[in-house]
Scaffold this motif. Sequence first.
Motif, PDB file in Angstrom:
ATOM      1  N   GLU A 293      -6.981   3.738   9.814  1.00  0.00           N
ATOM      2  CA  GLU A 293      -7.448   3.485   8.455  1.00  0.00           C
ATOM      3  C   GLU A 293      -6.465   4.161   7.503  1.00  0.00           C
ATOM      4  O   GLU A 293      -6.080   5.321   7.714  1.00  0.00           O
ATOM      5  CB  GLU A 293      -8.837   4.052   8.206  1.00  0.00           C
ATOM      6  CG  GLU A 293      -9.316   3.814   6.773  1.00  0.00           C
ATOM      7  CD  GLU A 293     -10.582   4.587   6.401  1.00  0.00           C
ATOM      8  OE1 GLU A 293     -10.935   4.586   5.197  1.00  0.00           O
ATOM      9  OE2 GLU A 293     -11.199   5.202   7.300  1.00  0.00           O
ATOM     10  N   VAL A 294      -6.039   3.435   6.470  1.00  0.00           N
ATOM     11  CA  VAL A 294      -5.142   4.013   5.475  1.00  0.00           C
ATOM     12  C   VAL A 294      -5.780   3.889   4.098  1.00  0.00           C
ATOM     13  O   VAL A 294      -6.454   2.897   3.786  1.00  0.00           O
ATOM     14  CB  VAL A 294      -3.759   3.317   5.473  1.00  0.00           C
ATOM     15  CG1 VAL A 294      -3.062   3.556   6.805  1.00  0.00           C
ATOM     16  CG2 VAL A 294      -3.877   1.824   5.191  1.00  0.00           C
ATOM     17  N   LYS A 295      -5.560   4.906   3.286  1.00  0.00           N
ATOM     18  CA  LYS A 295      -6.026   4.904   1.909  1.00  0.00           C
ATOM     19  C   LYS A 295      -4.820   4.742   1.010  1.00  0.00           C
ATOM     20  O   LYS A 295      -3.840   5.479   1.130  1.00  0.00           O
ATOM     21  CB  LYS A 295      -6.741   6.207   1.577  1.00  0.00           C
ATOM     22  CG  LYS A 295      -7.211   6.310   0.129  1.00  0.00           C
ATOM     23  CD  LYS A 295      -7.876   7.664  -0.136  1.00  0.00           C
ATOM     24  CE  LYS A 295      -8.318   7.776  -1.593  1.00  0.00           C
ATOM     25  NZ  LYS A 295      -8.960   9.093  -1.855  1.00  0.00           N
ATOM     26  N   CYS A 296      -4.868   3.778   0.106  1.00  0.00           N
ATOM     27  CA  CYS A 296      -3.725   3.472  -0.759  1.00  0.00           C
ATOM     28  C   CYS A 296      -3.867   4.202  -2.096  1.00  0.00           C
ATOM     29  O   CYS A 296      -4.970   4.582  -2.526  1.00  0.00           O
ATOM     30  CB  CYS A 296      -3.637   1.966  -1.017  1.00  0.00           C
ATOM     31  SG  CYS A 296      -3.607   0.982   0.499  1.00  0.00           S
ATOM     32  N   GLY A 297      -2.712   4.346  -2.765  1.00  0.00           N
ATOM     33  CA  GLY A 297      -2.707   5.043  -4.048  1.00  0.00           C
ATOM     34  C   GLY A 297      -3.502   4.323  -5.116  1.00  0.00           C
ATOM     35  O   GLY A 297      -4.009   4.961  -6.049  1.00  0.00           O
TER      36      GLY A 297
ATOM     37  N   CYS B  29       0.836  -1.201   0.000  1.00  0.00           N
ATOM     38  CA  CYS B  29       0.000   0.000   0.000  1.00  0.00           C
ATOM     39  C   CYS B  29       0.871   1.252   0.000  1.00  0.00           C
ATOM     40  O   CYS B  29       1.718   1.446   0.886  1.00  0.00           O
ATOM     41  CB  CYS B  29      -0.919  -0.009   1.213  1.00  0.00           C
ATOM     42  SG  CYS B  29      -1.927   1.486   1.390  1.00  0.00           S
ATOM     43  N   ASP B  30       0.653   2.104  -0.994  1.00  0.00           N
ATOM     44  CA  ASP B  30       1.306   3.415  -1.036  1.00  0.00           C
ATOM     45  C   ASP B  30       0.367   4.396  -0.337  1.00  0.00           C
ATOM     46  O   ASP B  30      -0.542   4.950  -0.952  1.00  0.00           O
ATOM     47  CB  ASP B  30       1.549   3.813  -2.499  1.00  0.00           C
ATOM     48  CG  ASP B  30       2.180   5.184  -2.625  1.00  0.00           C
ATOM     49  OD1 ASP B  30       2.729   5.683  -1.611  1.00  0.00           O
ATOM     50  OD2 ASP B  30       2.104   5.774  -3.715  1.00  0.00           O
ATOM     51  N   VAL B  31       0.601   4.590   0.956  1.00  0.00           N
ATOM     52  CA  VAL B  31      -0.351   5.342   1.781  1.00  0.00           C
ATOM     53  C   VAL B  31      -0.431   6.798   1.329  1.00  0.00           C
ATOM     54  O   VAL B  31       0.578   7.519   1.303  1.00  0.00           O
ATOM     55  CB  VAL B  31       0.038   5.258   3.271  1.00  0.00           C
ATOM     56  CG1 VAL B  31      -0.903   6.107   4.113  1.00  0.00           C
ATOM     57  CG2 VAL B  31       0.023   3.807   3.736  1.00  0.00           C
ATOM     58  N   GLN B  32      -1.639   7.213   0.993  1.00  0.00           N
ATOM     59  CA  GLN B  32      -1.894   8.590   0.582  1.00  0.00           C
ATOM     60  C   GLN B  32      -2.573   9.403   1.683  1.00  0.00           C
ATOM     61  O   GLN B  32      -2.418  10.619   1.747  1.00  0.00           O
ATOM     62  CB  GLN B  32      -2.798   8.603  -0.664  1.00  0.00           C
ATOM     63  CG  GLN B  32      -2.219   7.853  -1.843  1.00  0.00           C
ATOM     64  CD  GLN B  32      -0.930   8.485  -2.345  1.00  0.00           C
ATOM     65  OE1 GLN B  32      -0.872   9.681  -2.618  1.00  0.00           O
ATOM     66  NE2 GLN B  32       0.116   7.680  -2.459  1.00  0.00           N
ATOM     67  N   GLN B  33      -3.279   8.708   2.520  1.00  0.00           N
ATOM     68  CA  GLN B  33      -4.029   9.390   3.579  1.00  0.00           C
ATOM     69  C   GLN B  33      -4.245   8.398   4.717  1.00  0.00           C
ATOM     70  O   GLN B  33      -4.300   7.181   4.498  1.00  0.00           O
ATOM     71  CB  GLN B  33      -5.382   9.875   3.029  1.00  0.00           C
ATOM     72  CG  GLN B  33      -6.091  10.890   3.891  1.00  0.00           C
ATOM     73  CD  GLN B  33      -7.350  11.427   3.202  1.00  0.00           C
ATOM     74  OE1 GLN B  33      -7.621  11.121   2.032  1.00  0.00           O
ATOM     75  NE2 GLN B  33      -8.125  12.208   3.941  1.00  0.00           N
ATOM     76  N   ALA B  34      -4.342   8.912   5.933  1.00  0.00           N
ATOM     77  CA  ALA B  34      -4.533   8.015   7.080  1.00  0.00           C
ATOM     78  C   ALA B  34      -5.297   8.752   8.170  1.00  0.00           C
ATOM     79  O   ALA B  34      -5.298   9.978   8.252  1.00  0.00           O
ATOM     80  CB  ALA B  34      -3.193   7.530   7.607  1.00  0.00           C
TER      81      ALA B  34
END
Length: 342
Positions: free
Chosen positions: A293-297, A274-279
């Motif tokens: 919670e993490v949002k991936c690219g 996961c290339d974390v863009q937001q957390a």
Amino acid sequence: MFKRQMLVALGGACALVLASAAGAAAQTQTAPPFEGAPASPPGSLTDANPTAVTRDNSSGSRLNRRTAEERRAERLRRRPGQEEEKPPAAPTPEENKLAAQALLSAAGVSCQVTEATLLGVTAEQHSTYEAVCAGAPGFLAVGSTPPQTFNCLELAGQAETSRLRDPAADVGQQCTLPINLDPVPVLSTYARAAGIACTVDRGSAIGKSTAGNIIYEIGCADSDGYWLEQKADGWSPTPCWDLAIQQETCRYSTAAETKGAWSTVLAGTDAAACDVQQARRVGRDAQGLTVYEVKCGAGDGYFARVGTTFTAQRVHPCAEAATIAGGCTLTAAAPATAPAEN
């Protein structure tokens, strides 16, 4: 005739004798000036008036007498008990060390003083020392009642913050001993005690927690840094990637280092790529793990349960986590799968 000539001759001889006597008397009355006095120019009053020379001699006697009195006074000053008081000798390094240790101990500061210097006295005439402490920050100690103490790292951190706002700010008294000016050795010791495996390359005290504990920030070489708080039960570290979620800024970590820290957090899990863009921080679960919670690219996302070592213990894809803390909010929920027709 002969008698008259003899009388004239005798009279002339007497005149010569009188003239010689007068000349001798004049030479006797005309004394030379006192030693060191300038010679009088020809035709001056000094040449014609012996009184002037006598006045000069009198003046010379007064000068000579004054000089003798000054010499006598100097001899008196040199007599035992008559000498001027000398300033007290400066305290020795060992005396400074003992005095600083006594003040810090009286103030309840845990410090084994290895070196100390006397900085001077306050306006109230209280001695002020700077002390180096073994394995701990140095301190300024003021010999007031009760003693006052100031953490060198805290003073330097306050000064740094003030100068960031105003480069010309008056930051007050600061520690000056070279070992107290380098925070890295002390903060490296603190990091190891907190279980942080990084090479500390920078650091400072940045303030106090709501509990009144000093918070230190450390920068790590080529990796994300931490805030360290010493609580009653030990050190409590917080990584800068977590602080970024809380809208806090670390001075010694770059945005790339903070973002890259997630690869370490998620390493060895299904979210490792996961290339974390937001957390965001969700909360704690029943086992005491912190849930993020993490949002991936790529558009997908995960819930990650992170332990005290700041690595994920378990992860859950957002597509399967609708029942966890209300489901993912950073990633769009996957459409529900329609039941298969018979």
